[in-house]
Design an enzyme around this catalytic site. Structure first.
Site, short mmCIF file in Angstrom:
data_model
loop_
_atom_site.label_atom_id
_atom_site.label_comp_id
_atom_site.label_asym_id
_atom_site.label_seq_id
_atom_site.Cartn_x
_atom_site.Cartn_y
_atom_site.Cartn_z
N TYR A 275 -19.17 49.14 11.26
CA TYR A 275 -19.66 49.47 12.60
C TYR A 275 -18.52 49.95 13.49
O TYR A 275 -18.65 50.94 14.22
CB TYR A 275 -20.34 48.24 13.21
CG TYR A 275 -21.04 48.50 14.52
CD1 TYR A 275 -22.28 49.13 14.54
CD2 TYR A 275 -20.48 48.09 15.73
CE1 TYR A 275 -22.94 49.36 15.75
CE2 TYR A 275 -21.14 48.32 16.93
CZ TYR A 275 -22.37 48.96 16.93
OH TYR A 275 -23.01 49.19 18.12
N TRP B 244 -20.05 44.50 7.51
CA TRP B 244 -20.88 45.09 8.57
C TRP B 244 -20.03 45.41 9.80
O TRP B 244 -20.10 46.52 10.34
CB TRP B 244 -22.01 44.12 8.96
CG TRP B 244 -22.89 44.68 10.04
CD1 TRP B 244 -24.03 45.40 9.85
CD2 TRP B 244 -22.70 44.58 11.46
NE1 TRP B 244 -24.57 45.77 11.08
CE2 TRP B 244 -23.77 45.28 12.07
CE3 TRP B 244 -21.73 44.00 12.27
CZ2 TRP B 244 -23.90 45.39 13.46
CZ3 TRP B 244 -21.84 44.11 13.66
CH2 TRP B 244 -22.92 44.79 14.24
N ASP C 229 -27.10 46.24 7.37
CA ASP C 229 -27.62 46.11 8.73
C ASP C 229 -29.14 45.89 8.71
O ASP C 229 -29.88 46.63 8.05
CB ASP C 229 -27.29 47.37 9.53
CG ASP C 229 -27.78 47.30 10.96
OD1 ASP C 229 -27.13 46.63 11.77
OD2 ASP C 229 -28.83 47.90 11.25
#
Length: 287
Positions: A225, A221, A241
């Site tokens: 990101y 994640w 997410d």
């Protein structure tokens, strides 16, 4: 110094400003009367920028910086941060083939993917946000800024510090700010990794996600990101997410598993990151 940054319309300034306002760190960023202001730091240089929607297809910038030699670098960073060079028409044509995304894109055709001023700052924000709310993460970022940031003399009210340099953060006891020791070690490790590889967060560099995943405490994640908002990889997609999963639940009535979302997003390549921004924005409007 006044600058004008042109873009290809459409551009949803209100969405961009809302995103930045919700994540503004006290002492480093302000949003007042439609104007986003922040402190900036480059090697040996400190200053401030204020950005607002101009007349026509452009953003206006007020720059306070003592060294004109760094202005081209500042312009480049601002263009990435505000996503001014994206070919929206190309992404729209591709993603609108999905009946879920088509009406969302039509509703907000000028939506952009917010970038970041600085890679280390964005990486710290991402790690601080692991498993806590945005509000709590911003509060921690404010404590970090006040403790380790460089004081700034600014003519913009509310801007008091510049984000700390990697050399300071690599040796700081960041867990003392009120986070798990493991997270503090991850943050210090990120700063050290940047010292070891100054191009760690360089936009467009090949293999960026793999380098991030090799670092202690950086999972899928966080890496995705950072890839989306700093490396400017429009295919960056944090499929696990919670917000993305929730958006599908709100829009379609069924919450998918992370693996199911990842499989569905294959059809959105190479613009999965823009699809993610569309879905995140739809959720904020639903709430």
């Amino acid at each position: 110094m006044r600058l004008t940054l042109a873009y290809q319309p459409p551009y949803d300034w209100n969405a961009m400003l809302g995103f930045l306002a919700a994540r503004a760190v006290v002492g480093m960023e302000t949003v007042v009367d439609g104007v986003y202001s922040r402190s900036i730091g480059l090697p040996g240089v400190q200053g401030t920028v204020s950005v607002w929607a101009g007349v026509g297809d452009a953003l206006e910038v007020e720059l306070d910086c003592p060294d004109p030699a760094v202005v081209p670098e500042i312009i480049q960073r601002l263009r990435r941060m505000f996503d001014l060079d994206t070919d929206l028409a190309l992404m729209h044509r591709h993603l609108a083939n999905d009946p879920l995304l088509a009406p969302l894109i039509a509703e907000r055709p000028g939506l952009r993917v917010p970038g970041a001023w600085d890679g280390l700052e964005l990486a710290f924000r991402a790690v601080l946000g692991q498993q806590i709310t945005v509000v709590a993460a911003i509060r921690l970022a404010g404590k970090l800024l006040a403790q380790y940031g460089a004081p700034l003399r600014s003519r913009v009210p509310g801007l008091t510090h510049v984000f700390p340099e990697a050399g300071v953060l690599a040796t700081a006891d960041l867990a003392a700010l009120g986070m798990p020791k493991s997270r503090g070690r991850t943050l210090s490790g990120l700063a050290q990794a940047l010292l070891d590889d100054p191009l760690l967060f360089e936009p467009g560099r090949a293999g960026g996600v793999a380098r991030l995943l090799a670092l202690h405490g950086i999972g899928e994640w966080t890496a995705q990101y950072i890839a989306l908002r700093q490396l400017r990889d429009m295919d960056g997609f944090p499929h696990g997410d919670v917000g993305l999963l929730r958006s599908l639940e709100v829009l379609e009535g069924v919450r998918p598993a992370a693996r199911e979302l990842a499989d569905r997003a294959e059809a959105w390549r190479p613009f999965r990151g823009y699809a993610a921004q569309v879905l995140w924005t739809s959720l904020s409007r639903a709430d």
